[in-house]
Design a protein around this motif. Structure first.
Motif, PDB file in Angstrom:
ATOM      1  N   ARG A  39       0.839  -1.212   0.000  1.00 17.93           N
ATOM      2  CA  ARG A  39       0.000   0.000   0.000  1.00 17.93           C
ATOM      3  C   ARG A  39       0.871   1.260   0.000  1.00 17.93           C
ATOM      4  NH1 ARG A  39      -2.034   0.368   5.096  1.00 17.93           N
ATOM      5  NH2 ARG A  39      -0.284   1.799   5.297  1.00 17.93           N
ATOM      6  N   GLU A  96      -6.339 -13.014   4.849  1.00 24.22           N
ATOM      7  CA  GLU A  96      -7.690 -13.486   5.153  1.00 24.22           C
ATOM      8  C   GLU A  96      -7.701 -15.014   5.264  1.00 24.22           C
ATOM      9  OE1 GLU A  96     -10.533 -11.929   2.372  1.00 24.22           O
ATOM     10  OE2 GLU A  96     -12.240 -12.656   3.559  1.00 24.22           O
ATOM     11  N   LEU A 121      -1.077  -1.993  -6.053  1.00 23.32           N
ATOM     12  CA  LEU A 121      -2.426  -2.170  -5.499  1.00 23.32           C
ATOM     13  C   LEU A 121      -2.936  -3.584  -5.734  1.00 23.32           C
ATOM     14  CD1 LEU A 121      -4.211   1.196  -6.346  1.00 23.32           C
ATOM     15  CD2 LEU A 121      -3.859   0.231  -4.066  1.00 23.32           C
ATOM     16  N   SER A 122      -2.569  -4.144  -6.882  1.00 28.06           N
ATOM     17  CA  SER A 122      -3.057  -5.506  -7.116  1.00 28.06           C
ATOM     18  C   SER A 122      -2.290  -6.494  -6.224  1.00 28.06           C
ATOM     19  CB  SER A 122      -3.029  -5.843  -8.610  1.00 28.06           C
ATOM     20  OG  SER A 122      -1.942  -6.617  -8.929  1.00 28.06           O
ATOM     21  N   VAL A 145      -5.525 -13.735   9.563  1.00 24.10           N
ATOM     22  CA  VAL A 145      -4.776 -12.635  10.186  1.00 24.10           C
ATOM     23  C   VAL A 145      -5.547 -11.353   9.884  1.00 24.10           C
ATOM     24  CG1 VAL A 145      -2.595 -11.368  10.247  1.00 24.10           C
ATOM     25  CG2 VAL A 145      -2.593 -13.839   9.754  1.00 24.10           C
ATOM     26  N   SER A 146      -6.025 -10.676  10.938  1.00 23.20           N
ATOM     27  CA  SER A 146      -6.787  -9.436  10.723  1.00 23.20           C
ATOM     28  C   SER A 146      -5.863  -8.318  10.290  1.00 23.20           C
ATOM     29  CB  SER A 146      -7.474  -9.005  12.018  1.00 23.20           C
ATOM     30  OG  SER A 146      -8.347 -10.015  12.441  1.00 23.20           O
ATOM     31  N   LEU A 147      -6.387  -7.443   9.431  1.00 24.62           N
ATOM     32  CA  LEU A 147      -5.644  -6.240   9.070  1.00 24.62           C
ATOM     33  C   LEU A 147      -5.507  -5.373  10.324  1.00 24.62           C
ATOM     34  CD1 LEU A 147      -7.224  -5.141   5.643  1.00 24.62           C
ATOM     35  CD2 LEU A 147      -5.144  -6.465   6.053  1.00 24.62           C
ATOM     36  N   ARG A 148      -4.314  -4.891  10.566  1.00 23.72           N
ATOM     37  CA  ARG A 148      -4.101  -3.966  11.689  1.00 23.72           C
ATOM     38  C   ARG A 148      -2.809  -3.206  11.442  1.00 23.72           C
ATOM     39  NH1 ARG A 148      -0.107  -6.621  14.854  1.00 23.72           N
ATOM     40  NH2 ARG A 148      -0.059  -8.840  14.347  1.00 23.72           N
ATOM     41  N   PRO A 149      -2.680  -2.029  12.087  1.00 20.65           N
ATOM     42  CA  PRO A 149      -1.446  -1.261  11.888  1.00 20.65           C
ATOM     43  C   PRO A 149      -0.259  -1.989  12.506  1.00 20.65           C
ATOM     44  CG  PRO A 149      -3.117   0.019  13.121  1.00 20.65           C
ATOM     45  CD  PRO A 149      -3.615  -1.380  13.012  1.00 20.65           C
ATOM     46  N   PHE A 189      -1.189  -5.647  -3.222  1.00 12.67           N
ATOM     47  CA  PHE A 189      -1.801  -5.362  -1.912  1.00 12.67           C
ATOM     48  C   PHE A 189      -3.033  -6.251  -1.729  1.00 12.67           C
ATOM     49  CE2 PHE A 189      -4.897  -2.508   0.401  1.00 12.67           C
ATOM     50  CZ  PHE A 189      -4.275  -2.542   1.634  1.00 12.67           C
ATOM     51  N   GLU A 190      -3.846  -6.308  -2.766  1.00 15.01           N
ATOM     52  CA  GLU A 190      -5.054  -7.133  -2.741  1.00 15.01           C
ATOM     53  C   GLU A 190      -4.702  -8.623  -2.561  1.00 15.01           C
ATOM     54  OE1 GLU A 190      -7.269  -6.359  -6.288  1.00 15.01           O
ATOM     55  OE2 GLU A 190      -9.128  -6.149  -5.147  1.00 15.01           O
TER      56      GLU A 190
END
Lengths: 201, 201
Positions: B42, B84, B73-74, B88-92, B76-77
């Motif tokens: 990102r 997922e 970006l692709s 693993v949850s997205l987090r800073p 990143f996806e």
């Protein structure tokens, strides 16, 4: 693809339609509007990316805005191809007061900041969608008119996506109340036609 | 697609290879490295977009960086899909000192600012490429190793693209002299392994 298009027919974000004077100004300055459109697409990708960066744990937001950023970049590329075809060089253009005027409305404290950022983005996308539609309808060059029509089909999803995100993270009443305030500001900002031809003049 | 890949085989940007200690640390913390990798992709899209915004009249730069931003970006996806899948949850994640250490080297005045920005981006991409290759070679999970191998094929073009842009806007001697200075800093920043597992620890 932003998977929220079903919600669109019910969304009426804009309080007032674009005045005919804007259409006349834009049609008389198609190259400048196209150059400004290029900047708008790049900035729109930046807005999506900044929000993804600010809310990295909000999975639905990250997913929807990744798709929007990708689509804005691909539109940026398409608009730039049109500029090249028309031999218009890429160059900076002073922005009209519209974007800054709307950004000033974004509250600095969370959670208001998130709600306002999503709604301001939704309003800008809704207005862009409306104006691309006007260009599609009035542009005297059939190929360029068709290009605007093609863009609209996907642009239409963006304001829906921002609105759906707002209602994902905030209750419907809060969203509607703030939307009414922000859309009033949005319409007021366009009451006087900006002298320089722009997508949001 | 970034149309500059032909120049790559001759580019040797990094002064020192990654130490085996990094590989051990990364393999022992695959989920954290994957989450950090998501942030890196990102941020890399953001770097490309910021440069496009800062130099809007530089057509070759705008064209090459649009392609890079889209590809980041692709990725990143794709990385987020892996997160997922691994629940693993997205987090800073606090960033390691590497990026800030390199950004500090970017001169504030033009034209040095543009040259340094391109070379710092090239170095970060080159190091990422090297480290994804190490993950591909050492990751004990065959599917994840294959994912890293797939990413590398396109990642490999990015540092080449930044280096080619540097030599497009600056003469080769100036580029090589500044690259030598910046790559020395880059290697020094990685001399001590950062205690937190990261792509650039």
């Amino acid at each position: 693809m932003v998977a929220v298009s079903a919600a669109q027919p019910r969304i009426q974000l804009l309080q007032t339609p674009t005045a005919p004077a804007w259409v006349e100004q834009a049609i008389a300055h198609l190259d400048t509007v196209l150059l400004d459109h290029s900047h708008c697409e790049r900035k729109a990708a930046g807005v999506a990316l900044n929000l993804m960066c600010r809310y990295p744990s909000s999975e639905k937001l990250v997913r929807a805005l990744t798709a929007i950023a990708q689509e804005e970049l691909s539109h940026f590329e398409l608009v730039n191809q049109w500029l090249e075809r028309r031999q218009v060089s890429l160059r900076p253009l002073p922005a009209p007061p519209y974007g800054t005027g709307l950004s000033k409305q974004i509250r600095r404290e969370e959670p208001g900041r998130m709600l306002d950022s999503l709604l301001v983005a939704a309003l800008i996308e809704a207005r862009s969608h409306e104006r691309l539609g006007l260009l599609a309808a009035h542009c005297p060059e059939p190929e360029l008119a068709q290009f605007y029509r093609n863009l609209m089909a996907s642009e239409a999803r963006h304001y829906g996506a921002y609105w759906v995100l707002a209602t994902t993270y905030f209750d419907r009443e809060t969203v509607n109340a703030r939307l009414a305030e922000l859309s009033a500001v949005e319409s007021t900002l366009l009451l006087t036609l900006h002298p320089e031809p722009r997508v949001h003049s």
